[in-house]
Design a protein around this motif. Structure first.
Motif, mmCIF file in Angstrom:
data_model
loop_
_atom_site.group_PDB
_atom_site.id
_atom_site.type_symbol
_atom_site.label_atom_id
_atom_site.label_comp_id
_atom_site.label_asym_id
_atom_site.label_seq_id
_atom_site.Cartn_x
_atom_site.Cartn_y
_atom_site.Cartn_z
ATOM 1 N N UNK A 82 50.040 3.354 6.166
ATOM 2 C CA UNK A 82 48.933 3.824 6.385
ATOM 3 C C UNK A 82 49.283 5.297 7.617
ATOM 4 N N UNK A 83 50.376 5.146 7.991
ATOM 5 C CA UNK A 83 50.779 6.107 9.184
ATOM 6 C C UNK A 83 51.587 7.338 8.700
ATOM 7 N N UNK A 84 51.238 8.474 9.413
ATOM 8 C CA UNK A 84 52.016 9.750 9.233
ATOM 9 C C UNK A 84 53.559 9.367 9.356
ATOM 10 N N UNK A 142 52.565 11.476 -0.347
ATOM 11 C CA UNK A 142 50.922 11.701 -0.739
ATOM 12 C C UNK A 142 50.341 11.326 0.273
ATOM 13 N N UNK A 143 49.324 12.317 0.779
ATOM 14 C CA UNK A 143 48.455 12.112 2.018
ATOM 15 C C UNK A 143 47.400 13.097 1.843
ATOM 16 N N UNK A 144 46.327 12.956 2.708
ATOM 17 C CA UNK A 144 45.424 13.657 3.019
ATOM 18 C C UNK A 144 45.780 14.930 3.774
ATOM 19 N N UNK A 145 45.298 15.898 3.344
ATOM 20 C CA UNK A 145 45.814 17.344 4.120
ATOM 21 C C UNK A 145 45.963 17.214 5.752
ATOM 22 N N UNK A 146 45.128 16.699 6.216
ATOM 23 C CA UNK A 146 45.050 16.799 7.837
ATOM 24 C C UNK A 146 46.094 15.976 8.437
#
Length: 301
Positions: free
Chosen positions: A137-139, A151-155
Motif C-alpha cells: 500500500x505504501x509509496x 502502478x499507483x495513483x498519480x498523487x
C-alpha cells in the motif's frame, strides 16, 4: 585496458572487412556491401596486412583472391564471424520478442483494477516474460527496491518518474451498511462525520485522510473511529458488518451498492480524479519487457 579494447575492436572490424572482400572477390562489390568507399576499404586491408606481416589478398587489375595465408585465416575466421552474427541476432530477437523477468510493485487495488483484467492477454502475447509482482500500500522507491516499474495513483508517484496512464478516472465512495444507518442519520456534509463511526485505511506511515471536494470547497477529514486496517478488503468487510462507515474505490463497491448491501452517501462530495498510472525510472534504452507491458496496459483513446 581501454587501449586493448580499442585494438580488439579494430581488429574485429578489419577482419570482418577482409572476409567480405574475400567472399566478393572484388573491392568494388565489397565496398558497396559494407557502405564504405573503395579507397577506404583498400586502406583497411593494407593496414591489416601490415599488422599481421602477411599478404592476405592477391590483387590483379581484374581479380582479387585470398593468398594461402588468407585462406588459412578464413578457415578459422568464418566460423568465428558466424558465431558473432548469431549472437547479435539473439540480442535483436530479445528486442523484437521481449523476454525475461519484470519486477513490478503495485497496490492490491491497482493490481485488481489494471493488471489482472489484462494478464491473460499479456501472457499469451508475451509467453517469455515473467511478471514478478509485489503488493504494497505504501509509496515505493523503485530504484532502491530494484523494481522495473510500479502502478499507483498519480498523487503518490515521485515527480522524477515517467508515468503512463493505465486507467480511466476513478472515484472514491463513502458507504455504510443498511444496519448501520438503521439507527443513524446518513451524513450529508463532512461536518456530519464527527457523529459517525469511521473505519480507516492505514498506510505504514499513518492513516489515509479522507479528502472531499464540492465546487470550490475542499475538506480533509481524519477518520478516527473504532477500527482501522492496512488491507482495504478488511475495511469493506468491517463496513458490511455494520461497525461503521468507510471509503473505498467506487467501482469495487458498486456491486454491493447495487444489491443493497451498502448505501452510498455524500456522493456529491466525492468527485472523480485521474486514475492509476504505470511509472518507471527514466532510461535511455527501455527494456523490451517493460515496453510490452506499457503497450498492453496503456489507456487507449
Amino acid at each position: 585496458m581501454s587501449m586493448i579494447h580499442e585494438s580488439v575492436r579494430g581488429d574485429l572490424s578489419d577482419l570482418a572487412a577482409f572476409a567480405v572482400v574475400a567472399e566478393e572477390r572484388s573491392f568494388t562489390r565489397a565496398a558497396a556491401r559494407l557502405g564504405v568507399s573503395q579507397s577506404a576499404l583498400s586502406h583497411t586491408i593494407r593496414a591489416l596486412e601490415r599488422r599481421l606481416g602477411l599478404q592476405l589478398l592477391a590483387r590483379t587489375t581484374r581479380s582479387v583472391s585470398p593468398t594461402p595465408a588468407g585462406n588459412a585465416l578464413l578457415q578459422d575466421l568464418a566460423p568465428a564471424l558466424e558465431r558473432i552474427r548469431q549472437s547479435l541476432q539473439k540480442v535483436r530477437n530479445l528486442r523484437d520478442r521481449p523476454s525475461g523477468r519484470l519486477r513490478l510493485v503495485t497496490s492490491k487495488s491497482a493490481a485488481m483494477t489494471v493488471l489482472l483484467p489484462k494478464l491473460e492477454a499479456f501472457t499469451k502475447a508475451y509467453p517469455e516474460i515473467v511478471l514478478d509482482v509485489t503488493i504494497t500500500n505504501d509509496p515505493v522507491d523503485l530504484v532502491a527496491g530494484e523494481f522495473d516499474a510500479g502502478i499507483q495513483i498519480g498523487e503518490f508517484i515521485q515527480r522524477d518518474m515517467i508515468a503512463v496512464r493505465v486507467s480511466a478516472d476513478l472515484k472514491l465512495a463513502l458507504v455504510g451498511s443498511p444496519a448501520y444507518f438503521a439507527s443513524r442519520k446518513p451524513p450529508k456534509t463532512p461536518l456530519d462525520l464527527k457523529d459517525h463511526a469511521c473505519i480507516g485505511f492505514r498506510f505504514s506511515s499513518g492513516m489515509y485522510r479522507w479528502e472531499f471536494e464540492k465546487g470550490k470547497k475542499m475538506v480533509t477529514f481524519n477518520p478516527l473511529g473504532p477500527a482501522s486496517f492496512d488491507d482495504i478488503d478488511l475495511v469493506v468487510q468491517a463496513i458490511l458488518t455494520g461497525a461503521g462507515i468507510g471509503m473505498s474505490m467506487e467501482h469495487t463497491l458498486m456491486p454491493m451498492i447495487k444489491d443493497g448491501r451498502l448505501i452510498q452517501v455524500m456522493k456529491d462530495w466525492c468527485p472523480a480524479f485521474p486514475g492509476y498510472f504505470l511509472y518507471y525510472p527514466s532510461r535511455r534504452n527501455q527494456p523490451g519487457a517493460l515496453a510490452a507491458l506499457i503497450s498492453t496496459l496503456r489507456l487507449k483513446g
